[in-house]
Design an enzyme around this catalytic site. Structure first.
Site, PDB file in Angstrom:
ATOM      1  N   GLN A   1     -22.740   3.212 -46.100  1.00  0.00           N
ATOM      2  CA  GLN A   1     -24.150   3.565 -45.958  1.00  0.00           C
ATOM      3  C   GLN A   1     -25.018   2.392 -45.524  1.00  0.00           C
ATOM      4  O   GLN A   1     -26.207   2.561 -45.288  1.00  0.00           O
ATOM      5  CB  GLN A   1     -24.680   4.116 -47.291  1.00  0.00           C
ATOM      6  CG  GLN A   1     -24.046   5.416 -47.725  1.00  0.00           C
ATOM      7  CD  GLN A   1     -24.414   6.578 -46.824  1.00  0.00           C
ATOM      8  OE1 GLN A   1     -25.449   6.561 -46.160  1.00  0.00           O
ATOM      9  NE2 GLN A   1     -23.563   7.587 -46.783  1.00  0.00           N
TER      10      GLN A   1
ATOM     11  N   LYS B   1     -20.779   7.152 -39.612  1.00  0.00           N
ATOM     12  CA  LYS B   1     -22.037   6.819 -40.293  1.00  0.00           C
ATOM     13  C   LYS B   1     -22.850   5.796 -39.504  1.00  0.00           C
ATOM     14  O   LYS B   1     -23.973   5.471 -39.893  1.00  0.00           O
ATOM     15  CB  LYS B   1     -21.738   6.252 -41.686  1.00  0.00           C
ATOM     16  CG  LYS B   1     -20.994   7.205 -42.626  1.00  0.00           C
ATOM     17  CD  LYS B   1     -21.862   8.346 -43.099  1.00  0.00           C
ATOM     18  CE  LYS B   1     -21.118   9.265 -44.045  1.00  0.00           C
ATOM     19  NZ  LYS B   1     -20.824   8.679 -45.348  1.00  0.00           N
TER      20      LYS B   1
ATOM     21  N   ASP C   1     -18.150  -1.418 -50.381  1.00  0.00           N
ATOM     22  CA  ASP C   1     -18.234  -0.175 -49.621  1.00  0.00           C
ATOM     23  C   ASP C   1     -19.511  -0.224 -48.786  1.00  0.00           C
ATOM     24  O   ASP C   1     -20.618  -0.075 -49.304  1.00  0.00           O
ATOM     25  CB  ASP C   1     -18.248   1.018 -50.574  1.00  0.00           C
ATOM     26  CG  ASP C   1     -18.419   2.354 -49.857  1.00  0.00           C
ATOM     27  OD1 ASP C   1     -18.450   2.361 -48.609  1.00  0.00           O
ATOM     28  OD2 ASP C   1     -18.540   3.384 -50.555  1.00  0.00           O
TER      29      ASP C   1
ATOM     30  N   HIS D   1     -19.779   6.342 -54.765  1.00  0.00           N
ATOM     31  CA  HIS D   1     -19.258   7.578 -54.170  1.00  0.00           C
ATOM     32  C   HIS D   1     -17.891   7.858 -54.778  1.00  0.00           C
ATOM     33  O   HIS D   1     -17.191   6.957 -55.234  1.00  0.00           O
ATOM     34  CB  HIS D   1     -19.149   7.372 -52.651  1.00  0.00           C
ATOM     35  CG  HIS D   1     -18.805   8.596 -51.869  1.00  0.00           C
ATOM     36  ND1 HIS D   1     -17.527   9.102 -51.783  1.00  0.00           N
ATOM     37  CD2 HIS D   1     -19.575   9.406 -51.086  1.00  0.00           C
ATOM     38  CE1 HIS D   1     -17.522  10.163 -50.998  1.00  0.00           C
ATOM     39  NE2 HIS D   1     -18.760  10.370 -50.573  1.00  0.00           N
TER      40      HIS D   1
END
Length: 718
Positions: free
Chosen positions: A514, A537, A511, A434
């Protein structure tokens, strides 16, 4: 022509005629109708509302102080300013016939005319159909009545306008009805007056012609708490009403045979025993409950053993009831939320927890001696402990609250990176990242003279581990990569990549924005140095996120922001900082949303992350098979291990046009580059459509998505 008003021609101007215009009811008729209306209200028999037809005597108060004394429960009102040349005029609410509920204490501006002369009226006879039983009820409720004063007014009859009003016998007030001032009866119903109505069941009517009705006693008068109001209501029981129970059943899903075969090929049954005999009623091994064939109940001896789990069986329909927004309608259609990679929806428990915090705990945290500060601090630090448990951290002191994953990456880049990176050092990322995991490293590389290197991916969207390994060397200081790609859904081999980076002596940031809503995460097992996530999220509020960092790394890093809450001592010569996590939480943080994130974690743990992962995997396989049947549709990202993301392009359409067409059917998807332009360009694209799934989505919603795409494909062929 100018219409004269009481103040238009000086203070002493005469009032206009009080005769009502032709076609409008006169004052007596209006008073009678008002009396009938308030007498018919439920529960007003015990509150002193006069019966229909009774017009109490209007006696204008002699002074504002006297008028104030006529209103129960109110003290004396302040006096109203008067002009120098005229007598005092009472406020609007104290004039005869003025509704006090809307006029109390409203001052009059400017000079006021004198009161108009009283109009003689007589007290009327009770109307036809007058019920003596109701009078006795009122008399009982109100107690002894005072003798009404002699009449000084004449009643207007119900005859046509302009006809002479017949005189009524004096003192014709029905027996048992109290004689109260006009402003306290008709114009000011007691149910809405200054006195607080008593809670509990109202007095039941005693007249024989009214059916008796059972009245429930509420524990609270507030309708929004979900209980009965304080007013009587007819008790209605629907014949055959039953509880809202979800019963197990089999849904005939489109492509059921195909999905069963596909799942049998993918899912492995880890039981060493032979598959149970389905002819006796047990479910086929290795299949998901939502595609199993309907079978008869098994005998007790044939029931297969169930794995030891603290979580109840997963029921997607029960889960959906926990998310109020899923009942929303868009463009006249039921909302189908397939934009979960952008943000997830919030369960009612999270919404309620936020409301409770602001209603009962709202305060700044730490350092205060009062009760609300203690409540807020406990809630905030309690949420930190929940996050630590959720991620498998060694201590809550390794959890730093930030605004989101983006701010978390920036914190590490600006604090750790600025302290440790030198010219010639290398930062390694992957093509899957991202923008939030690219731009901060570019910025710190430009500032320190370090270099940014990128690990490639194959045509399925999987990281090429051999190429990744070749990039690692003694100049590599930090490796930053995603656990799940937001653009393709690829699940990276995170543990193996961390081990390879550590062998090269590099620090690793993962990260997890997600990943945390789809997979069980344990930062200790992964041996991650830093791990970041966003609350929105993972079914939590927006504006809250987390940085996990090993304590030895966090306490060696300088603060990246200065202010209150992060210091232990300040002088003009130097400042001493707290240890982590406080040193990275300068100022007042997002206290309420941190508490909301804790509530979201509570919800996920009740459902069970293993249940979520298993259900979503089956749904992803089902959706993938369905989308492969659409002519001209190309799936982008087909890695062997992936989470619930289905990126695609459709021949003959721009991604924005596909998103618009789906929106007309109530389907919400993302269309564009999704802050991941490098990986899209790796596949020769600038944009694509991205449906993304969560554990509250269903096969029926997938069917609607696939059917709409088929319709678009057919239209393009024409």
């Amino acid at each position: 022509m100018n219409t004269p008003t009481p103040t238009s021609e000086g203070q002493g101007a005469a009032l206009p005629s009080l005769t009502p215009p032709f076609g409008l009811p006169d004052e007596a008729t209006l008073a009678r109708l008002a009396g009938e209306f308030f007498a018919a209200l439920p529960g007003t028999a015990s509150l002193g509302v006069p019966v229909a037809g009774y017009i109490p005597q209007a006696t204008p108060p002699s002074s504002p102080q006297a008028a104030a004394s006529q209103v129960p429960g109110e003290g004396a009102r302040p006096s109203v300013s008067t002009s120098a040349s005229g007598p005092p005029r009472p406020p609007y609410s104290e004039t005869p016939g003025a509704p006090q509920a809307f006029g109390t204490g409203v001052p009059h501006l400017g000079p006021q005319p004198p009161d108009p002369p009283a109009v003689p009226m007589a007290e009327p006879q009770p109307p036809q159909g007058y019920a003596p039983g109701l009078t006795s009820t009122l008399a009982t409720a109100q107690g002894p009545q005072a003798k009404p004063p002699s009449s000084s007014v004449a009643a207007a009859s119900q005859a046509a306008p302009g006809a002479a009003a017949p005189a009524a016998p004096a003192n014709s007030v029905p027996a048992g009805v109290p004689n109260v001032p006009f402003s306290e009866s008709i114009s000011r119903p007691p149910a809405y007056g200054t006195e607080i109505p008593k809670l509990g069941p109202p007095s039941a009517p005693t007249q024989p012609d009214l059916p008796s009705t059972p009245v429930s006693v509420p524990s609270t008068p507030y309708y929004f708490l979900g209980e009965a109001s304080g007013y009587p209501a007819a008790s209605r029981q629907l014949p055959g009403a039953q509880e809202d129970l979800i019963l197990p059943q089999t849904y005939a899903l489109p492509g059921q045979v195909d999905i069963q075969q596909l799942l049998q090929d993918i899912v492995r049954n880890d039981r060493s025993a032979a598959a149970p005999d389905t002819s006796k009623g047990s479910a086929p091994a290795g299949q998901y409950y939502f595609v199993d064939q309907a079978v008869a109940p098994a005998a007790a001896a044939d029931v297969p053993k169930v794995s030891n789990s603290a979580h109840p069986p997963f029921d997607v329909h029960a889960v959906r009831r926990d998310f109020p927004i899923l009942s929303e309608r868009v463009n006249g259609r039921a909302l189908v939320w397939l934009d979960n990679a952008a943000t997830t929806q919030k369960p009612q428990s999270v919404i309620d927890r936020l409301a409770y915090f602001y209603a009962h705990e709202n305060s700044n945290i730490h350092r205060a001696a009062h009760e609300l500060a203690a409540r807020a601090t406990d809630a905030y630090e309690g949420a930190r402990s929940k996050v630590a448990r959720f991620l498998g951290a060694a201590s809550a002191e390794e959890i730093v609250f930030v605004r989101g994953a983006t701010e978390g990456i920036n914190l590490v880049a600006k604090s750790w990176g600025k302290q440790n990176l030198l010219p010639g050092d290398e930062i390694v990322v992957t093509w899957l990242e991202h923008h939030a995991n690219i731009v901060p490293w570019q910025q710190i590389a430009a500032e320190t003279g370090a270099k940014l290197r990128v690990a490639p991916v194959d045509s399925d969207g999987q990281v090429l581990l051999e190429e990744y390994t070749r990039l690692l060397n003694d100049r590599t200081k930090i490796v930053a990569f995603t656990q799940v790609s937001n653009a393709l859904g690829t699940i990276t081999p995170v543990k193996e990549m961390i081990e390879l980076a550590h062998r090269a002596g590099a620090v690793v940031l993962v990260d997890g924005a997600q990943a945390v809503s789809h997979l069980r995460v344990n930062v200790l097992a992964l041996d991650a140095d830093f791990y970041v996530l966003s609350g929105h999220k993972v079914f939590g509020p927006t504006g809250i996120g987390v940085v996990y960092g090993k304590s030895e790394l966090l306490n060696a890093m300088p603060p990246w922001q200065g202010g209150g809450n992060m210091i232990s001592d300040v002088t003009f010569e130097k400042t001493q900082y707290h240890k982590a996590p406080a040193r990275f939480e300068a100022g007042t943080g997002n206290i309420a949303d941190a508490v909301g994130l804790g509530a979201a974690i509570d919800y996920i743990e009740r459902v069970g992350m293993e249940n979520i992962a298993q259900y979503e995997h089956g749904l992803l396989v089902y959706a993938t098979q369905g989308m492969k049947t659409v002519p001209g549709l190309r799936l982008i990202g087909t890695a062997r291990d992936k989470a619930s993301v289905l990126s695609f392009v459709l021949e003959g359409y721009r991604p924005e046009d596909v998103g618009t067409a789906l929106n007309r059917e109530g389907i919400a998807v993302r269309a564009g580059h999704h802050c991941a332009q490098p990986i899209l360009r790796r596949f020769g694209l600038e944009a694509r459509v991205r449906p993304s799934l969560a554990f509250y989505n269903t096969c029926e919603e997938v069917d609607l998505l696939v059917a709409t795409l088929h319709r678009l494909a057919r239209a393009n062929r024409k």
